[in-house]
Design a protein around this motif. Structure first.
Motif, PDB file in Angstrom:
ATOM      1  N   UNK A 296     -10.414   4.748 -13.988  1.00  0.00           N
ATOM      2  CA  UNK A 296     -10.054   4.535 -12.583  1.00  0.00           C
ATOM      3  C   UNK A 296      -8.544   4.654 -12.392  1.00  0.00           C
ATOM      4  N   UNK A 297      -7.795   4.040 -13.306  1.00  0.00           N
ATOM      5  CA  UNK A 297      -6.331   4.126 -13.225  1.00  0.00           C
ATOM      6  C   UNK A 297      -5.858   5.567 -13.352  1.00  0.00           C
ATOM      7  N   UNK A 298      -6.492   6.304 -14.256  1.00  0.00           N
ATOM      8  CA  UNK A 298      -6.128   7.705 -14.463  1.00  0.00           C
ATOM      9  C   UNK A 298      -6.448   8.550 -13.234  1.00  0.00           C
ATOM     10  N   UNK A 299      -7.658   8.358 -12.675  1.00  0.00           N
ATOM     11  CA  UNK A 299      -8.048   9.116 -11.489  1.00  0.00           C
ATOM     12  C   UNK A 299      -7.172   8.788 -10.293  1.00  0.00           C
ATOM     13  N   UNK A 300      -6.644   7.580 -10.257  1.00  0.00           N
ATOM     14  CA  UNK A 300      -5.841   7.141  -9.119  1.00  0.00           C
ATOM     15  C   UNK A 300      -4.361   7.451  -9.277  1.00  0.00           C
ATOM     16  N   UNK A 301      -4.001   8.045 -10.398  1.00  0.00           N
ATOM     17  CA  UNK A 301      -2.575   8.215 -10.706  1.00  0.00           C
ATOM     18  C   UNK A 301      -1.886   9.272  -9.867  1.00  0.00           C
ATOM     19  N   UNK A 302      -2.662  10.247  -9.362  1.00  0.00           N
ATOM     20  CA  UNK A 302      -2.054  11.329  -8.591  1.00  0.00           C
ATOM     21  C   UNK A 302      -1.523  12.468  -9.437  1.00  0.00           C
ATOM     22  N   UNK A 303      -1.756  12.432 -10.747  1.00  0.00           N
ATOM     23  CA  UNK A 303      -1.226  13.495 -11.615  1.00  0.00           C
ATOM     24  C   UNK A 303      -2.160  14.693 -11.714  1.00  0.00           C
ATOM     25  N   UNK A 304      -3.451  14.499 -11.407  1.00  0.00           N
ATOM     26  CA  UNK A 304      -4.451  15.526 -11.676  1.00  0.00           C
ATOM     27  C   UNK A 304      -4.356  16.714 -10.730  1.00  0.00           C
ATOM     28  N   UNK A 305      -4.461  17.903 -11.308  1.00  0.00           N
ATOM     29  CA  UNK A 305      -4.622  19.139 -10.537  1.00  0.00           C
ATOM     30  C   UNK A 305      -6.066  19.622 -10.593  1.00  0.00           C
ATOM     31  N   UNK A 306      -6.747  19.407 -11.707  1.00  0.00           N
ATOM     32  CA  UNK A 306      -8.150  19.785 -11.807  1.00  0.00           C
ATOM     33  C   UNK A 306      -8.899  18.725 -12.589  1.00  0.00           C
ATOM     34  N   UNK A 307     -10.117  18.438 -12.132  1.00  0.00           N
ATOM     35  CA  UNK A 307     -10.964  17.431 -12.758  1.00  0.00           C
ATOM     36  C   UNK A 307     -12.360  18.023 -12.903  1.00  0.00           C
ATOM     37  N   UNK A 308     -12.896  17.988 -14.127  1.00  0.00           N
ATOM     38  CA  UNK A 308     -14.182  18.621 -14.396  1.00  0.00           C
ATOM     39  C   UNK A 308     -15.083  17.696 -15.197  1.00  0.00           C
ATOM     40  N   UNK A 309     -16.248  17.354 -14.624  1.00  0.00           N
ATOM     41  CA  UNK A 309     -17.332  16.696 -15.335  1.00  0.00           C
ATOM     42  C   UNK A 309     -18.541  17.603 -15.185  1.00  0.00           C
ATOM     43  N   UNK A 310     -18.764  18.501 -16.132  1.00  0.00           N
ATOM     44  CA  UNK A 310     -19.783  19.537 -15.987  1.00  0.00           C
ATOM     45  C   UNK A 310     -20.798  19.482 -17.115  1.00  0.00           C
ATOM     46  N   UNK A 311     -22.091  19.610 -16.741  1.00  0.00           N
ATOM     47  CA  UNK A 311     -23.173  19.701 -17.712  1.00  0.00           C
ATOM     48  C   UNK A 311     -23.189  18.489 -18.638  1.00  0.00           C
ATOM     49  N   UNK A 312     -23.086  17.299 -18.035  1.00  0.00           N
ATOM     50  CA  UNK A 312     -23.077  16.050 -18.796  1.00  0.00           C
ATOM     51  C   UNK A 312     -24.289  15.167 -18.494  1.00  0.00           C
ATOM     52  N   UNK A 313     -25.276  15.709 -17.749  1.00  0.00           N
ATOM     53  CA  UNK A 313     -26.459  14.940 -17.351  1.00  0.00           C
ATOM     54  C   UNK A 313     -26.083  13.686 -16.568  1.00  0.00           C
TER      55      UNK A 313
END
Length: 662
Positions: A296-313
């Protein structure tokens, strides 16, 4: 008869061997005339070139065309053009396959990537180190292995490729051990791929990668707590420089994910430097009640340009928690990829939230302002999900690429989204690409959709309605849609048939703006070729056509040949910068998707002095009555950069009819 080496070349090679043996020849070498010095650089093996470059006094650079000064290991180092040229030659000689990949055009600049690389020495040793690590992993993974990673011996072929051959008795270094290569060249490691067996404490804490300053890291098969602990140490060691992190085929518990994200936080500033974060084909907790606090802290940091959670069921709870964490923190990446999971219902009751917390509550800073690409492919989304999604779209005011393919949203789902398409086209940053392939759409829903898309204030750049069973009736709406400024169109496997292609020939406008079209698997027969004849003559900027698997008979070849003649496609039709831009659009977005980069919508320049003959690829594979060996000569004159434009099947099929039923 082989060329006889000159006396000078033989002497230069012996000098290289003496440098590797450790003989101090530096003063004599640095006093050589520039012509001999430059010639010697091109003959030295990598180890000798490395030693010479490291030990060259700063004052000597002025006599050998210095272009800039760099710093390495706290000491001033030079990097002149002739050294870089020598490293480039060594790289291209050792890894020709990699060279062929990096020689792709860097869209849209039109500059070959290998020409823009400024530090071939860095590339050489980084790639060499990756080879050593890969070889070591193959040994370490064996059940019989019971030792230190650093003691693993590197194969002779790799050792010889850098110039070491029979010099061990003259050296205090053991070139055969992995530890030597990590110690000597670890500082060049910026982008590495590591298997689970290498993610242990020895890799980061000991002599292996302690000198690294990693920027991109790809990890595979991470599963055990020991591997997680070793990985976290490596991440903590590099969290000031790491910008891209990717997990493939791993097994990550919530505690593991929490520890990983915590290790990405820098110690001094409590910030995150990672911009691209990807987890694919990995076991995660499907439907947690809450996300790990570190994530949550990482997602809220504002640093991300791309985020991928793919094919993880993943289930709906995980997707919902991720989306809400981004929305609540107003910390949206440019690219959000949740594809190939099972998140039906992930936005259930979002319309209640949006009515309770209207957009005005969030303000401009409380929506996903940065989000440009949303990939929800293959998530088993239904029409209710589409209805919920329309309530979330206002929180994505700058969305440009939307992929809803392989979701059974049906016609009702599309009708729910149509108001968004209309509204989005009126925004400054409009929806540019829409993928609705395999969405269980009928001809009724697609007709309504195409009618709306044909009248948008700002038309789409790219549309896919592939793999929807529409039949020949789709030809009429498609003919009207081709009058828009659509650039990329995918209608693969929609059941057009020969009657559909015949209708398209009647309705095709006088000028078509297409750059790329996929009409494959439509059973068009000879009418496919007749359609191509009209299309190529009326689409002056057309670059790529996929007409594979259309049951085209041999008679089609004459028609296709005529279409290329009419289009004046020939061996001298080289691409200009404008053409590069046109062709590069779709490729850019594809590369952005894979690499985690962002490409804003490209506004193609107006055509000046229009020319025919830009077609670079016509794919006719899968048409089993055609054959490369029998018919290639018919199209030999049509080439693009020395490669054939027309791609034919390799072998002629047997007499029995082809059955493309699954």
């Amino acid at each position: 008869m082989a060329d006889v080496p000159s006396l000078i070349s033989l002497c230069m090679k012996e000098v290289g061997k003496d440098i590797i043996r450790g003989y101090d020849l530096s003063l004599a070498i640095y006093e050589l005339p520039s012509e001999l010095f430059d010639g010697m650089l091109m003959l030295l093996p990598p180890l000798a070139l490395q030693k010479l470059q490291e030990e060259m006094p700063l004052k000597s650079w002025n006599g050998h065309e210095s272009t800039n000064i760099c710093f390495r290991n706290g000491r001033k180092r030079g990097s002149c053009e002739n050294f870089n040229t020598a490293w480039k030659a060594l790289f291209m000689s050792r890894w020709p396959d990699i060279v062929s990949k990096i020689q792709q055009v860097d869209w849209p600049a039109g500059v070959a990537k290998h020409e823009s690389i400024s530090d071939w020495q860095h590339m050489y040793w980084e790639t060499h180190l990756q080879n050593c690590i890969d070889e070591a992993a193959e040994i370490a993974v064996l059940p019989s292995f019971d030792g230190c990673l650093g003691e693993i011996e590197i194969p002779d072929m790799i050792i010889k490729s850098i110039g070491y051959e029979g010099h061990k008795i003259h050296s205090t270094c053991d070139y055969s051990k992995l530890s030597y290569h990590c110690e000597q060249f670890g500082s060049y490691a910026r982008c590495l791929r590591l298997q689970n067996i290498l993610c242990i404490a020895e890799t980061s804490q000991m002599h292996l990668l302690r000198k690294s300053q990693l920027q991109q890291l790809v990890l595979r098969w991470i599963k055990s707590n020991e591997q997680i602990d070793g990985l976290c140490q490596l991440l903590w060691q590099n969290n000031e420089t790491l910008s891209s992190l990717e997990f493939i085929d791993c097994n990550l518990s919530s505690d593991s994910l929490n520890a990983i994200c915590n290790s990405l936080c820098t110690k001094d500033t409590q910030t995150y430097r990672v911009q691209h974060f990807s987890i694919s084909n990995t076991v995660l907790e499907r439907n947690p009640a809450s996300l790990p606090p570190g994530l949550v802290s990482f997602l809220s940091s504002g640093s991300l340009c791309s985020l991928k959670f793919s094919d993880n069921c993943l289930g709906k709870n995980f997707a919902k928690l991720v989306f809400n964490a981004l929305l609540d923190a107003s910390s949206s990446p440019f690219i959000l990829n949740l594809s190939d999971n099972n998140i039906t219902g992930w936005l259930f009751n979002f319309n209640q939230r949006s009515s309770t917390w209207p957009l005005s509550y969030f303000g401009m800073g409380k929506s996903l302002q940065s989000l440009r690409v949303l990939n929800l492919r293959g998530n088993n989304l239904c029409k209710d999900d589409a209805d919920n999604l329309k309530h979330a779209f206002p929180y994505m005011p700058n969305l440009e690429i939307l992929d809803l393919s392989d979701n059974p949203i049906e016609d009702d789902g599309i009708r729910s989204l149509i108001p968004f398409f209309v509204e989005a086209s009126e925004q400054p940053s409009t929806l540019a690409e829409l993928n609705l392939g395999d969405c269980d759409l009928s001809i009724s829903g697609v007709t309504q959709l195409l009618d709306v898309l044909s009248n948008l204030k700002n038309p789409l750049h790219s549309l896919s309605i592939a793999h929807n069973k529409l039949g020949s009736q789709a030809a009429g709406p498609l003919g009207k849609f081709l009058r828009t400024f659509i650039r990329v169109l995918n209608v693969e496997d929609i059941g057009l048939g020969s009657s559909g292609f015949l209708k398209l020939q009647e309705d095709i406008p006088e000028e078509v703006k297409l750059v790329s079209i996929n009409i494959s698997k439509n059973r068009g027969g000879l009418e496919t070729a007749n359609f191509l004849l009209k299309l190529i003559s009326r689409a002056p900027e057309l670059l790529v056509v996929n007409a594979a698997y259309n049951f085209m008979p041999v008679e089609s070849l004459t028609v296709v040949h005529s279409s290329l003649k009419v289009g004046k496609v020939g061996p001298l039709e080289w691409m200009t910068d404008t053409m590069t831009l046109n062709h590069g659009v779709d490729r850019l977005h594809h590369q952005a998707w894979v690499m985690g980069l962002v490409v804003k919508r490209i506004v193609l320049p107006p055509r000046a002095n229009p020319r025919s003959g830009k077609l670079k690829r016509l794919d006719l594979r899968g048409n089993t009555r055609l054959c490369q060996s029998a018919h290639a000569t018919l199209f030999a004159e049509f080439q693009h950069f020395g490669r054939p434009i027309v791609i034919l099947p390799l072998l002629l099929a047997a007499e029995e009819p082809y059955d493309d039923d699954p």
